[in-house]
Write a protein that holds these residues in place. Sequence first.
Motif, PDB file in Angstrom:
ATOM      1  N   TYR A 171     -10.308   6.899 -17.560  1.00  0.00           N
ATOM      2  CA  TYR A 171      -9.762   7.137 -16.273  1.00  0.00           C
ATOM      3  C   TYR A 171      -8.200   7.491 -16.644  1.00  0.00           C
ATOM      4  CZ  TYR A 171     -13.755   4.691 -14.424  1.00  0.00           C
ATOM      5  OH  TYR A 171     -15.019   4.124 -14.150  1.00  0.00           O
ATOM      6  N   ASP A 172      -7.705   8.367 -15.878  1.00  0.00           N
ATOM      7  CA  ASP A 172      -6.264   9.083 -15.756  1.00  0.00           C
ATOM      8  C   ASP A 172      -5.525   7.885 -15.132  1.00  0.00           C
ATOM      9  OD1 ASP A 172      -6.536  11.940 -17.176  1.00  0.00           O
ATOM     10  OD2 ASP A 172      -8.143  11.950 -15.423  1.00  0.00           O
ATOM     11  N   ILE A 173      -6.027   7.354 -14.096  1.00  0.00           N
ATOM     12  CA  ILE A 173      -5.184   6.409 -13.484  1.00  0.00           C
ATOM     13  C   ILE A 173      -5.844   5.277 -12.944  1.00  0.00           C
ATOM     14  CG2 ILE A 173      -3.915   5.897 -11.195  1.00  0.00           C
ATOM     15  CD1 ILE A 173      -3.323   8.905 -10.927  1.00  0.00           C
ATOM     16  N   VAL A 174      -5.325   4.145 -13.308  1.00  0.00           N
ATOM     17  CA  VAL A 174      -5.963   2.791 -12.686  1.00  0.00           C
ATOM     18  C   VAL A 174      -4.890   2.176 -11.756  1.00  0.00           C
ATOM     19  CG1 VAL A 174      -6.636   0.345 -13.239  1.00  0.00           C
ATOM     20  CG2 VAL A 174      -7.260   2.176 -15.050  1.00  0.00           C
ATOM     21  N   VAL A 175      -5.348   1.975 -10.674  1.00  0.00           N
ATOM     22  CA  VAL A 175      -4.247   1.603  -9.518  1.00  0.00           C
ATOM     23  C   VAL A 175      -4.990   0.234  -8.987  1.00  0.00           C
ATOM     24  CG1 VAL A 175      -5.668   2.750  -7.611  1.00  0.00           C
ATOM     25  CG2 VAL A 175      -3.403   1.811  -7.221  1.00  0.00           C
ATOM     26  N   ALA A 176      -4.021  -0.762  -8.819  1.00  0.00           N
ATOM     27  CA  ALA A 176      -4.322  -2.215  -8.569  1.00  0.00           C
ATOM     28  C   ALA A 176      -3.480  -2.664  -7.554  1.00  0.00           C
ATOM     29  CB  ALA A 176      -4.628  -3.072  -9.669  1.00  0.00           C
ATOM     30  N   ASN A 177      -3.687  -2.674  -6.245  1.00  0.00           N
ATOM     31  CA  ASN A 177      -3.093  -3.299  -5.227  1.00  0.00           C
ATOM     32  C   ASN A 177      -3.535  -4.432  -4.985  1.00  0.00           C
ATOM     33  OD1 ASN A 177      -1.049  -3.608  -3.026  1.00  0.00           O
ATOM     34  ND2 ASN A 177      -2.283  -2.510  -1.770  1.00  0.00           N
ATOM     35  N   ILE A 178      -3.149  -5.413  -5.603  1.00  0.00           N
ATOM     36  CA  ILE A 178      -3.832  -6.971  -5.435  1.00  0.00           C
ATOM     37  C   ILE A 178      -2.801  -7.910  -5.294  1.00  0.00           C
ATOM     38  CG2 ILE A 178      -5.577  -8.318  -6.170  1.00  0.00           C
ATOM     39  CD1 ILE A 178      -6.597  -6.298  -8.012  1.00  0.00           C
ATOM     40  N   LEU A 179      -2.521  -8.841  -6.135  1.00  0.00           N
ATOM     41  CA  LEU A 179      -1.425  -9.768  -6.200  1.00  0.00           C
ATOM     42  C   LEU A 179      -1.176  -9.982  -7.579  1.00  0.00           C
ATOM     43  CD1 LEU A 179      -3.046 -12.419  -3.783  1.00  0.00           C
ATOM     44  CD2 LEU A 179      -0.934 -10.862  -3.264  1.00  0.00           C
ATOM     45  N   ALA A 180       0.055 -10.496  -7.768  1.00  0.00           N
ATOM     46  CA  ALA A 180       0.753 -10.775  -9.164  1.00  0.00           C
ATOM     47  C   ALA A 180      -0.165 -11.541 -10.103  1.00  0.00           C
ATOM     48  CB  ALA A 180       1.998 -11.378  -9.029  1.00  0.00           C
TER      49      ALA A 180
ATOM     50  N   TRP B 142       8.386  -6.633  -1.701  1.00  0.00           N
ATOM     51  CA  TRP B 142       7.319  -6.213  -2.529  1.00  0.00           C
ATOM     52  C   TRP B 142       7.843  -5.286  -3.557  1.00  0.00           C
ATOM     53  CZ3 TRP B 142       3.110  -9.228  -1.874  1.00  0.00           C
ATOM     54  CH2 TRP B 142       3.118  -9.862  -0.551  1.00  0.00           C
ATOM     55  N   VAL B 143       6.950  -5.297  -4.940  1.00  0.00           N
ATOM     56  CA  VAL B 143       7.376  -4.719  -5.792  1.00  0.00           C
ATOM     57  C   VAL B 143       6.229  -3.486  -6.538  1.00  0.00           C
ATOM     58  CG1 VAL B 143       8.194  -4.652  -8.171  1.00  0.00           C
ATOM     59  CG2 VAL B 143       8.935  -6.220  -6.648  1.00  0.00           C
TER      60      VAL B 143
ATOM     61  N   VAL C  26      -2.077   6.253 -16.554  1.00  0.00           N
ATOM     62  CA  VAL C  26      -0.913   5.414 -16.004  1.00  0.00           C
ATOM     63  C   VAL C  26      -1.457   4.269 -15.196  1.00  0.00           C
ATOM     64  CG1 VAL C  26       0.863   7.030 -15.873  1.00  0.00           C
ATOM     65  CG2 VAL C  26      -0.661   7.006 -13.957  1.00  0.00           C
ATOM     66  N   PHE C  27      -1.113   3.140 -15.008  1.00  0.00           N
ATOM     67  CA  PHE C  27      -1.333   1.898 -14.558  1.00  0.00           C
ATOM     68  C   PHE C  27      -0.590   1.689 -13.492  1.00  0.00           C
ATOM     69  CE2 PHE C  27      -2.166  -2.838 -15.044  1.00  0.00           C
ATOM     70  CZ  PHE C  27      -2.944  -2.986 -14.102  1.00  0.00           C
ATOM     71  N   ILE C  28      -1.050   1.816 -12.234  1.00  0.00           N
ATOM     72  CA  ILE C  28      -0.114   1.563 -10.995  1.00  0.00           C
ATOM     73  C   ILE C  28      -0.560   0.315 -10.423  1.00  0.00           C
ATOM     74  CG2 ILE C  28       0.628   2.429  -8.796  1.00  0.00           C
ATOM     75  CD1 ILE C  28      -0.096   5.412  -9.771  1.00  0.00           C
ATOM     76  N   THR C  29       0.566  -0.544 -10.453  1.00  0.00           N
ATOM     77  CA  THR C  29       0.389  -2.062  -9.687  1.00  0.00           C
ATOM     78  C   THR C  29       1.221  -2.111  -8.555  1.00  0.00           C
ATOM     79  OG1 THR C  29       1.909  -3.065 -10.996  1.00  0.00           O
ATOM     80  CG2 THR C  29      -0.028  -2.578 -11.970  1.00  0.00           C
TER      81      THR C  29
ATOM     82  N   THR D  12       0.809  -1.239   0.099  1.00  0.00           N
ATOM     83  CA  THR D  12      -0.061   0.079   0.145  1.00  0.00           C
ATOM     84  C   THR D  12       0.895   1.302   0.071  1.00  0.00           C
ATOM     85  OG1 THR D  12      -1.574  -1.252   1.438  1.00  0.00           O
ATOM     86  CG2 THR D  12      -1.871   1.099   1.171  1.00  0.00           C
ATOM     87  N   LYS D  13       1.848   1.170   0.696  1.00  0.00           N
ATOM     88  CA  LYS D  13       2.781   2.183   0.675  1.00  0.00           C
ATOM     89  C   LYS D  13       3.546   2.533  -0.600  1.00  0.00           C
ATOM     90  CE  LYS D  13       4.125   1.638   5.725  1.00  0.00           C
ATOM     91  NZ  LYS D  13       5.259   1.469   6.518  1.00  0.00           N
ATOM     92  N   LEU D  14       3.860   1.469  -1.311  1.00  0.00           N
ATOM     93  CA  LEU D  14       4.358   1.581  -2.761  1.00  0.00           C
ATOM     94  C   LEU D  14       3.347   2.411  -3.527  1.00  0.00           C
ATOM     95  CD1 LEU D  14       6.155  -1.752  -3.071  1.00  0.00           C
ATOM     96  CD2 LEU D  14       7.249   0.520  -3.011  1.00  0.00           C
TER      97      LEU D  14
END
Length: 323
Positions: free
Chosen positions: A249-258, A311-312, A277-280, A161-163
């Motif tokens: 959408y300007d940003i798609v964010v997905a903090n899920i799993l690989a 984590w990445v 941008v796509f932030i994963t 989440t911090k990333l």
Amino acid sequence: MKWNKLTIDTTTAAVDMISYALEEMGIEGIEVMDHVPLSEEDRKTMYVDLLPDEIAPDDGTAKISFYVDEKENLEQIVLKVKEELNQIAQFLPVGTGEITFDTTEEEDWINNWKQFFKPFRLDDNIVIKPTWETLKDKKEDDLIIQIDPGTAFGTGSHETTKLCISQLKKYIKPHQTLLDVGCGSGILSIIGLKLGVEKAVGTDIDPNAIRATKENCEINQVTEEQYRPLLGNLLADEDFMDSLGDHCYDIVVANILADVIIPLSKIAGRFLKEDGVFITSGIINTKEEDVKAALEENNFEILEITRMGDWVSITGKPKAIEE
């Protein structure tokens, strides 16, 4: 309300049969503790990633725990369980079959973890504060996000989440739109809105996450016009996917799993604007190359890769279409 907790010492071979017998007895809320490694299918279904050394070697043993109201006749229940174990033992090894006891308060299951969740700073001015805590070192320019995760994932303290938050701070511009896939407690969307996003949409497959998100929006004075949390599965429901709109959408964010981000990369581009941008994140380092390859295969240009611990986070943008 007090509950009696009963734990059966058994084997992994007998877990299914014992669980079935308990369910037939009317027992609910069975917990199984064993050392059986999760299959790839389990990881996808449960949205779980585990490091190899987090699971002890499978020794064939297991423990099954269940809870009964303190008003129930404990002696009769134990006798019935032992009868079932004797029946199952004729076909399967049940181990020692020893039954141990404990008691617990119902509120303990929900609230005991809260003593470990304290206010903390993500950086110089973003502070995550549990709703039940008091912030003692508030600064004038602090951006305070109040969170009660309930039973949904997302306190902001995890590296993944911090990333994500670090990347959101870097890429968010005023009046943008945000799609948060796997929104959990809603923390990323709420922070995005506080950082300048004009409108956000969050999706999750867990009703508890949607409920927690709505509650956290209210706590943080986020309006329904600003944020829509929606229950649905982008990877399994075409109609739900269509309802979110194309290239808006300007940003798609997905903090899920690989293992979720990889198939998600096939459809994420349809939601993004041309310069979006796509932030994963949520990517364990052993799967970094797999996610990177999936993004590139699905027409994303890798902008940057950031790391914290094991984590990445990978941020990309759609490649320009050559005419």
